[in-house]
Motif scaffolding. Structure first.
Motif, PDB file in Angstrom:
ATOM      1  N   MET A 276       0.853  -1.186   0.000  1.00 39.31           N
ATOM      2  CA  MET A 276       0.000   0.000   0.000  1.00 39.31           C
ATOM      3  C   MET A 276       0.891   1.238   0.000  1.00 39.31           C
ATOM      4  SD  MET A 276      -1.525  -0.155   3.875  1.00 39.31           S
ATOM      5  CE  MET A 276      -0.466  -0.307   5.315  1.00 39.31           C
ATOM      6  N   LEU A 277       0.562   2.169  -0.866  1.00 39.84           N
ATOM      7  CA  LEU A 277       1.314   3.412  -1.006  1.00 39.84           C
ATOM      8  C   LEU A 277       0.458   4.547  -0.466  1.00 39.84           C
ATOM      9  CD1 LEU A 277       2.202   1.400  -3.471  1.00 39.84           C
ATOM     10  CD2 LEU A 277       3.551   3.358  -4.150  1.00 39.84           C
ATOM     11  N   ILE A 278       0.971   5.242   0.537  1.00 41.93           N
ATOM     12  CA  ILE A 278       0.182   6.201   1.308  1.00 41.93           C
ATOM     13  C   ILE A 278       0.819   7.578   1.208  1.00 41.93           C
ATOM     14  CG2 ILE A 278      -0.797   6.700   3.581  1.00 41.93           C
ATOM     15  CD1 ILE A 278      -0.290   3.734   4.278  1.00 41.93           C
TER      16      ILE A 278
ATOM     17  N   PHE B  26       5.303   5.058   2.604  1.00 36.50           N
ATOM     18  CA  PHE B  26       4.675   6.291   3.090  1.00 36.50           C
ATOM     19  C   PHE B  26       5.498   7.479   2.612  1.00 36.50           C
ATOM     20  CE2 PHE B  26       4.096   9.629   6.263  1.00 36.50           C
ATOM     21  CZ  PHE B  26       2.718   9.684   6.373  1.00 36.50           C
ATOM     22  N   GLY B  27       4.848   8.429   1.960  1.00 36.93           N
ATOM     23  CA  GLY B  27       5.525   9.621   1.448  1.00 36.93           C
ATOM     24  C   GLY B  27       5.068  10.884   2.158  1.00 36.93           C
TER      25      GLY B  27
ATOM     26  N   LYS C 106       3.728   7.509  -7.778  1.00 37.15           N
ATOM     27  CA  LYS C 106       3.015   7.113  -8.999  1.00 37.15           C
ATOM     28  C   LYS C 106       3.893   6.262  -9.908  1.00 37.15           C
ATOM     29  CE  LYS C 106      -0.248  10.980  -9.197  1.00 37.15           C
ATOM     30  NZ  LYS C 106      -0.694  12.176  -9.950  1.00 37.15           N
ATOM     31  N   ASP C 107       5.166   6.618 -10.021  1.00 32.33           N
ATOM     32  CA  ASP C 107       6.071   5.839 -10.878  1.00 32.33           C
ATOM     33  C   ASP C 107       6.288   4.433 -10.327  1.00 32.33           C
ATOM     34  OD1 ASP C 107       6.262   7.968 -12.532  1.00 32.33           O
ATOM     35  OD2 ASP C 107       8.343   8.460 -12.094  1.00 32.33           O
ATOM     36  N   ILE C 108       6.401   4.330  -9.020  1.00 36.01           N
ATOM     37  CA  ILE C 108       6.587   3.007  -8.414  1.00 36.01           C
ATOM     38  C   ILE C 108       5.325   2.164  -8.591  1.00 36.01           C
ATOM     39  CG2 ILE C 108       6.891   1.817  -6.208  1.00 36.01           C
ATOM     40  CD1 ILE C 108       8.835   4.002  -5.420  1.00 36.01           C
ATOM     41  N   ILE C 109       4.149   2.796  -8.524  1.00 37.06           N
ATOM     42  CA  ILE C 109       2.903   2.069  -8.775  1.00 37.06           C
ATOM     43  C   ILE C 109       2.865   1.582 -10.216  1.00 37.06           C
ATOM     44  CG2 ILE C 109       0.425   2.377  -9.095  1.00 37.06           C
ATOM     45  CD1 ILE C 109       0.400   4.130  -6.692  1.00 37.06           C
TER      46      ILE C 109
ATOM     47  N   THR D 110      -1.971  -1.002  -3.748  1.00 35.94           N
ATOM     48  CA  THR D 110      -3.065  -0.038  -3.684  1.00 35.94           C
ATOM     49  C   THR D 110      -2.477   1.343  -3.406  1.00 35.94           C
ATOM     50  OG1 THR D 110      -3.369  -0.462  -1.308  1.00 35.94           O
ATOM     51  CG2 THR D 110      -4.682  -1.781  -2.840  1.00 35.94           C
ATOM     52  N   TYR D 111      -3.036   2.326  -4.056  1.00 35.76           N
ATOM     53  CA  TYR D 111      -2.574   3.713  -3.897  1.00 35.76           C
ATOM     54  C   TYR D 111      -3.672   4.509  -3.224  1.00 35.76           C
ATOM     55  CZ  TYR D 111      -1.001   8.419  -5.083  1.00 35.76           C
ATOM     56  OH  TYR D 111      -0.605   9.738  -5.027  1.00 35.76           O
ATOM     57  N   GLN D 112      -3.378   5.059  -2.055  1.00 36.88           N
ATOM     58  CA  GLN D 112      -4.340   5.857  -1.314  1.00 36.88           C
ATOM     59  C   GLN D 112      -4.048   7.327  -1.580  1.00 36.88           C
ATOM     60  OE1 GLN D 112      -4.521   4.692   2.791  1.00 36.88           O
ATOM     61  NE2 GLN D 112      -4.596   2.500   2.321  1.00 36.88           N
TER      62      GLN D 112
END
Length: 309
Positions: A34-36, A93-94, A50-53, A62-64
């Motif tokens: 999960m990318l938060i 987490f970014g 976004k690039d990693i997704i 999943t991108y939140q």
């Protein structure tokens, strides 16, 4: 106790199948990520996520897009809640602030509790769209290369390498064809920084069966600097790596294998008497008179005396 921690009894067949998918298995499913986004993010952090997704998280990520005001190093309850809700064991987490600009936190979750977290700062970033070269298809399984002695000597870099492998390895596949090896992820640790580069493999004609290989940079390209770490204890880490007995290979007597997968076997045989070995009847293999006499002496039989004696 939250609503997710309560014991749930399925009332329908659909909910029963859903709970069965989340049960522990001998062979676990591919790890989901999960990318938060944090409460405040910069354009660099958003584009990195976004690039990693685009390259690696799909379809197991999943991108939140909503902002989540949380600080993982101070309070981990929200991350554990999201992991249980979305059934994810990896997270990225970014965030961005004045003290720690362009910040990324790579982490893993074991038994719905945070296991490891490593905070990296982005010093230089080149996105996918900035490099005008052909790209790989989504969901391509990359080849991972780690350069630098620090990945073997430093405990923090060892864990970081392990997290990168879990995050970018992709699904387990029984076979890989040559044309499917089209993406290389290269991590270099040098002078306190980690350089991440992504290349596309080009197979050129070489005049023989083995093609000539060339690498073409396609992005994303990121320069990281190590900031904070939250590592699990040795006992907890050993528990997370524990394998069930059913998956452990059974030991077989007199059979061993080397690092390259070659199997060696040891055979026990009785001592053979080669003197009684039946050979092919031909002149070259017939014994001469002198050899016969020598053989009889070895056996203990005295040779026949001549008539002159």
């Amino acid at each position: 106790m939250t609503s997710l921690d309560k014991v749930v009894k399925p009332k329908t067949k659909r909910s029963k199948r859903f709970l069965q998918k989340r049960e522990s298995k001998l062979i676990e499913n591919t790890k989901n990520a999960m990318l938060i986004k944090g409460g405040n993010t910069s354009e660099i952090v958003t584009q990195t996520l976004k690039d990693i997704i685009y390259m690696y998280a799909k379809p197991h990520g999943t991108y939140q897009s909503r902002k989540n005001i949380t600080r993982p190093f101070e309070d981990q309850t929200s991350l554990e809640f999201f992991s249980k809700k979305s059934d994810c064991s990896l997270f990225l987490f970014g965030s961005h602030n004045k003290k720690r600009p362009n910040n990324l936190i790579f982490g893993r979750i074991f038994d719905y509790h945070v296991l490891d977290m490593i905070e990296l700062g982005i010093e230089k970033f080149v996105s996918l769209k900035d490099i005008k070269n052909s790209k790989c298809a989504e969901g391509t399984k990359p080849m991972l290369i780690f350069a630098g002695d620090v990945f073997q000597l430093n405990n923090e870099y060892k864990r970081l390498k392990s997290i990168f492998i879990d995050f970018f390895r992709g699904p387990n596949v029984p076979r890989v064809r040559l044309a499917g090896l089209e993406n290389v992820l290269h991590f270099t640790a040098l002078d306190g920084r980690i350089y991440m580069r992504s290349y596309k493999v080009l197979l050129k004609k070489s005049g023989c069966k083995t093609p000539r290989i060339e690498l073409e940079e396609m992005g994303p390209s990121v320069d990281f600097v190590l900031r904070r770490t939250h590592l699990a204890s040795d006992d907890l880490y050993k528990t997370a790596l524990k394998q069930p007995k059913a998956l452990k290979p059974k030991k077989k007597k007199n059979i061993s294998s080397d690092a390259f997968g070659t199997t060696y076997g040891r055979i026990h045989m009785q001592k053979q008497d080669l003197s009684k070995l039946q050979t092919r009847k031909m002149k070259g293999l017939k014994k001469r008179k002198g050899e016969k006499a020598a053989a009889e002496e070895l056996e203990g039989d005295s040779p026949k005396r001549s008539k002159l004696e």
